[in-house]
Write a protein that holds these residues in place. Structure first.
Motif, PDB file in Angstrom:
ATOM      1  N   PHE A  57      70.308 -42.724  26.427  1.00 11.74           N
ATOM      2  CA  PHE A  57      69.330 -43.549  26.954  1.00 11.74           C
ATOM      3  C   PHE A  57      68.797 -43.347  28.272  1.00 11.74           C
ATOM      4  CE2 PHE A  57      68.005 -47.744  29.448  1.00 11.74           C
ATOM      5  CZ  PHE A  57      67.076 -47.972  28.802  1.00 11.74           C
ATOM      6  N   LEU A  58      69.730 -42.907  29.187  1.00  7.63           N
ATOM      7  CA  LEU A  58      68.837 -42.690  30.611  1.00  7.63           C
ATOM      8  C   LEU A  58      67.932 -41.592  30.727  1.00  7.63           C
ATOM      9  CD1 LEU A  58      71.924 -43.180  32.854  1.00  7.63           C
ATOM     10  CD2 LEU A  58      69.859 -44.685  32.750  1.00  7.63           C
ATOM     11  N   PRO A  59      67.961 -40.614  29.988  1.00  4.11           N
ATOM     12  CA  PRO A  59      67.078 -39.548  29.965  1.00  4.11           C
ATOM     13  C   PRO A  59      65.787 -39.780  29.329  1.00  4.11           C
ATOM     14  CG  PRO A  59      69.147 -38.602  29.064  1.00  4.11           C
ATOM     15  CD  PRO A  59      69.309 -39.828  29.259  1.00  4.11           C
ATOM     16  N   TRP A  60      65.814 -40.536  28.341  1.00  6.69           N
ATOM     17  CA  TRP A  60      64.410 -41.113  27.819  1.00  6.69           C
ATOM     18  C   TRP A  60      63.712 -41.845  28.862  1.00  6.69           C
ATOM     19  CZ3 TRP A  60      61.454 -39.115  24.310  1.00  6.69           C
ATOM     20  CH2 TRP A  60      62.164 -38.107  23.268  1.00  6.69           C
ATOM     21  N   LEU A  61      64.654 -42.925  29.348  1.00  7.50           N
ATOM     22  CA  LEU A  61      64.328 -43.776  30.395  1.00  7.50           C
ATOM     23  C   LEU A  61      63.499 -42.902  31.659  1.00  7.50           C
ATOM     24  CD1 LEU A  61      63.718 -46.686  31.422  1.00  7.50           C
ATOM     25  CD2 LEU A  61      65.782 -46.440  32.489  1.00  7.50           C
ATOM     26  N   GLU A  62      63.964 -41.794  31.936  1.00  9.14           N
ATOM     27  CA  GLU A  62      63.558 -40.821  33.106  1.00  9.14           C
ATOM     28  C   GLU A  62      62.165 -40.145  32.687  1.00  9.14           C
ATOM     29  OE1 GLU A  62      67.016 -39.030  35.346  1.00  9.14           O
ATOM     30  OE2 GLU A  62      66.725 -38.085  33.411  1.00  9.14           O
ATOM     31  N   VAL A  63      62.055 -39.686  31.282  1.00  4.22           N
ATOM     32  CA  VAL A  63      60.962 -39.338  30.845  1.00  4.22           C
ATOM     33  C   VAL A  63      59.710 -40.260  30.737  1.00  4.22           C
ATOM     34  CG1 VAL A  63      60.048 -38.330  28.729  1.00  4.22           C
ATOM     35  CG2 VAL A  63      61.970 -37.402  29.492  1.00  4.22           C
ATOM     36  N   ILE A  64      60.143 -41.560  30.263  1.00  3.88           N
ATOM     37  CA  ILE A  64      59.059 -42.583  29.821  1.00  3.88           C
ATOM     38  C   ILE A  64      58.695 -43.077  31.301  1.00  3.88           C
ATOM     39  CG2 ILE A  64      58.691 -44.992  29.162  1.00  3.88           C
ATOM     40  CD1 ILE A  64      58.891 -42.781  26.774  1.00  3.88           C
ATOM     41  N   ALA A  65      59.620 -43.311  32.255  1.00  2.00           N
ATOM     42  CA  ALA A  65      59.130 -43.797  33.461  1.00  2.00           C
ATOM     43  C   ALA A  65      58.162 -42.696  34.216  1.00  2.00           C
ATOM     44  CB  ALA A  65      60.009 -44.135  34.245  1.00  2.00           C
ATOM     45  N   GLY A  66      58.898 -41.378  34.145  1.00  2.00           N
ATOM     46  CA  GLY A  66      57.887 -40.296  34.767  1.00  2.00           C
ATOM     47  C   GLY A  66      56.571 -40.251  34.236  1.00  2.00           C
ATOM     48  N   ALA A  67      56.660 -40.303  33.011  1.00  2.00           N
ATOM     49  CA  ALA A  67      55.089 -40.014  32.274  1.00  2.00           C
ATOM     50  C   ALA A  67      54.472 -41.224  32.540  1.00  2.00           C
ATOM     51  CB  ALA A  67      55.185 -40.032  30.825  1.00  2.00           C
ATOM     52  N   ALA A  68      54.894 -42.443  32.696  1.00  2.00           N
ATOM     53  CA  ALA A  68      53.928 -43.707  32.654  1.00  2.00           C
ATOM     54  C   ALA A  68      53.342 -43.699  34.192  1.00  2.00           C
ATOM     55  CB  ALA A  68      54.839 -44.948  32.412  1.00  2.00           C
ATOM     56  N   LEU A  69      54.342 -42.863  35.211  1.00  2.00           N
ATOM     57  CA  LEU A  69      53.840 -43.115  36.688  1.00  2.00           C
ATOM     58  C   LEU A  69      52.522 -42.353  36.710  1.00  2.00           C
ATOM     59  CD1 LEU A  69      54.964 -44.061  39.327  1.00  2.00           C
ATOM     60  CD2 LEU A  69      55.827 -41.860  39.445  1.00  2.00           C
ATOM     61  N   ILE A  70      52.517 -41.145  35.894  1.00  2.00           N
ATOM     62  CA  ILE A  70      51.293 -40.179  36.144  1.00  2.00           C
ATOM     63  C   ILE A  70      50.190 -40.667  34.989  1.00  2.00           C
ATOM     64  CG2 ILE A  70      50.406 -37.991  35.776  1.00  2.00           C
ATOM     65  CD1 ILE A  70      53.562 -37.061  36.047  1.00  2.00           C
ATOM     66  N   LEU A  71      50.646 -41.412  33.797  1.00  2.00           N
ATOM     67  CA  LEU A  71      49.537 -41.306  32.990  1.00  2.00           C
ATOM     68  C   LEU A  71      49.087 -42.822  32.616  1.00  2.00           C
ATOM     69  CD1 LEU A  71      51.051 -38.908  30.480  1.00  2.00           C
ATOM     70  CD2 LEU A  71      49.160 -38.507  31.706  1.00  2.00           C
ATOM     71  N   ALA A  72      49.895 -43.917  33.053  1.00  2.00           N
ATOM     72  CA  ALA A  72      49.787 -45.267  32.635  1.00  2.00           C
ATOM     73  C   ALA A  72      49.546 -46.184  33.837  1.00  2.00           C
ATOM     74  CB  ALA A  72      50.668 -45.776  31.772  1.00  2.00           C
ATOM     75  N   PRO A  73      48.276 -46.179  34.568  1.00  2.00           N
ATOM     76  CA  PRO A  73      47.881 -46.866  35.557  1.00  2.00           C
ATOM     77  C   PRO A  73      48.592 -48.373  35.610  1.00  2.00           C
ATOM     78  CG  PRO A  73      46.040 -45.771  35.110  1.00  2.00           C
ATOM     79  CD  PRO A  73      46.998 -45.726  34.026  1.00  2.00           C
ATOM     80  N   ARG A  74      48.466 -48.959  34.470  1.00  2.00           N
ATOM     81  CA  ARG A  74      48.822 -50.452  34.203  1.00  2.00           C
ATOM     82  C   ARG A  74      50.586 -50.565  34.382  1.00  2.00           C
ATOM     83  NH1 ARG A  74      44.679 -53.555  33.444  1.00  2.00           N
ATOM     84  NH2 ARG A  74      42.900 -52.531  32.904  1.00  2.00           N
ATOM     85  N   LEU A  75      51.136 -49.520  33.835  1.00  2.00           N
ATOM     86  CA  LEU A  75      52.574 -49.433  34.041  1.00  2.00           C
ATOM     87  C   LEU A  75      53.327 -49.016  34.848  1.00  2.00           C
ATOM     88  CD1 LEU A  75      52.998 -48.750  30.110  1.00  2.00           C
ATOM     89  CD2 LEU A  75      53.373 -51.145  31.489  1.00  2.00           C
ATOM     90  N   ARG A  76      52.401 -48.578  36.105  1.00  2.00           N
ATOM     91  CA  ARG A  76      53.001 -47.364  37.142  1.00  2.00           C
ATOM     92  C   ARG A  76      53.788 -48.357  38.072  1.00  2.00           C
ATOM     93  NH1 ARG A  76      47.570 -44.620  39.086  1.00  2.00           N
ATOM     94  NH2 ARG A  76      46.703 -46.483  40.415  1.00  2.00           N
ATOM     95  N   GLN A  77      53.585 -49.312  38.284  1.00  2.00           N
ATOM     96  CA  GLN A  77      54.434 -50.274  39.256  1.00  2.00           C
ATOM     97  C   GLN A  77      55.782 -50.575  38.735  1.00  2.00           C
ATOM     98  OE1 GLN A  77      52.770 -54.053  40.679  1.00  2.00           O
ATOM     99  NE2 GLN A  77      53.407 -53.228  42.781  1.00  2.00           N
TER     100      GLN A  77
END
Lengths: 150, 161
Positions: A57-77
């Motif tokens: 699970f943790l690697p996917w959380l890292e990838v999703i959080a990393g991607a959201a930080l760059i690509l998803a302004p509404r989810l970056r907080q």
């Protein structure tokens, strides 16, 4: 110039932090067994099922959080909050393991057992990333699309 | 039309974690070699040793071997760990410096010489790595004590310094 830096700073922080976590997650996703072994060697989790679930699970959380930080302004907080939480947990695990005298590989940016061993240098790196994550969290709202309606 | 307000930080975190969980599950289900959820890490080294052609031994067997001198006991840890305390009669053969030590060993031993390898404890893998290299070098009779120094001292067996 000062204003440009003020506007660029959060973007740069998100790009660097997001990039690091995308990479860190990717190398673990392609080698879940290696990452599970890394987790086991920290000797902080004793339940095999918990070790294996964390490794999946943790690697996917890292990838999703990393991607959201760059690509998803509404989810970056939320993404920045996850990265703060993950970095706090990882750094605490490294510090505890150093103090316990464990000579293990970090499992941070590689699952290779011959990769960089844990040490105070890794703690300093993680602290820098943590500062960047806090900065990204505090500036997560600075985007034109996130302005509240008048 | 006004843009929607972003949901709370906790709400965003839940959404991101849910997405990560779905993707992790999908990746695990579609993997050719999925990680078994109940894989026992405590016996990982012993399992890997058996798969490689070594014989995994318990602390009692390791003690019998060390006291009967039936095997040459090889310590795969760093020289400083070896100096701090080792199984009596053990010889230092750190995996980090095999290029110098292995050729010297080759001149002294036959391929059939029984060898026992160990490192610091159940989490270390130097003994496994040393055993693999010894097998690749032609040695055929290798026992691996996965419990290592930690289990040896916990059992109250003597330590040589």
């Amino acid at each position: 110039m000062k204003q440009a830096l003020f506007l660029l700073g959060p973007h740069l922080a998100r790009l660097i932090l997001g990039g690091v976590f995308l990479f860190a997650g990717y190398v673990k996703i392609i080698d879940p067994v290696g990452f599970a072994k890394n987790i086991y060697q920290y000797q902080l989790l004793t339940d095999d099922r918990l070790i294996n679930l964390s490794a999946l699970f943790l690697p996917w959380l890292e990838v999703i959080a990393g991607a959201a930080l760059i690509l998803a302004p509404r989810l970056r907080q939320g993404a920045a909050a996850w990265l703060i939480l993950l970095l706090t947990v990882f750094t605490t695990a490294v510090v505890v393991s150093i103090l316990r005298g464990l000579d293990i590989s970090c499992g941070c940016l590689s699952t290779n057992p011959d990769a960089a061993k844990i040490g105070w240098k890794k703690v300093a790196e993680n602290t820098g990333l943590l500062a960047l994550a806090v900065f990204a969290y505090l500036h997560a709202g600075r985007h034109p699309s996130l302005k509240r309606p008048a | 039309m006004h843009p929607k307000r972003p949901c709370s930080t906790v709400g965003q975190m839940v959404a991101l974690a849910a997405l990560a969980a779905v993707l992790a599950y999908a990746a695990w289900r579609t993997s050719d070699t999925p990680l078994a959820l109940d894989y026992a890490w405590a016996s990982h080294v012993a399992t890997a040793a058996a798969e490689t052609g070594m014989r995994a031994v318990t602390v009692d067997e390791a003690h019998a071997i060390a006291t009967s001198f039936s095997h040459l006991v090889l310590d795969a840890r760093k020289p400083s760990d070896f100096a701090a305390g080792r199984i009596p009669g053990a010889m230092s053969l750190p995996v980090s410096d095999l290029d110098t030590h292995l050729p010297a060993l080759a001149g002294l031993l036959t391929p059939e010489q029984p060898l026992l390898v160990y490192c610091s404890g159940a989490e270390c893998e130097e003994s496994l790595e040393l055993g693999r290299i010894l097998i690749q070098s032609g040695y055929t009779n290798i026992a691996l004590f996965a419990g290592g120094m930690a289990e040896w001292t916990a059992a109250g067996h003597p330590v040589e310094q």
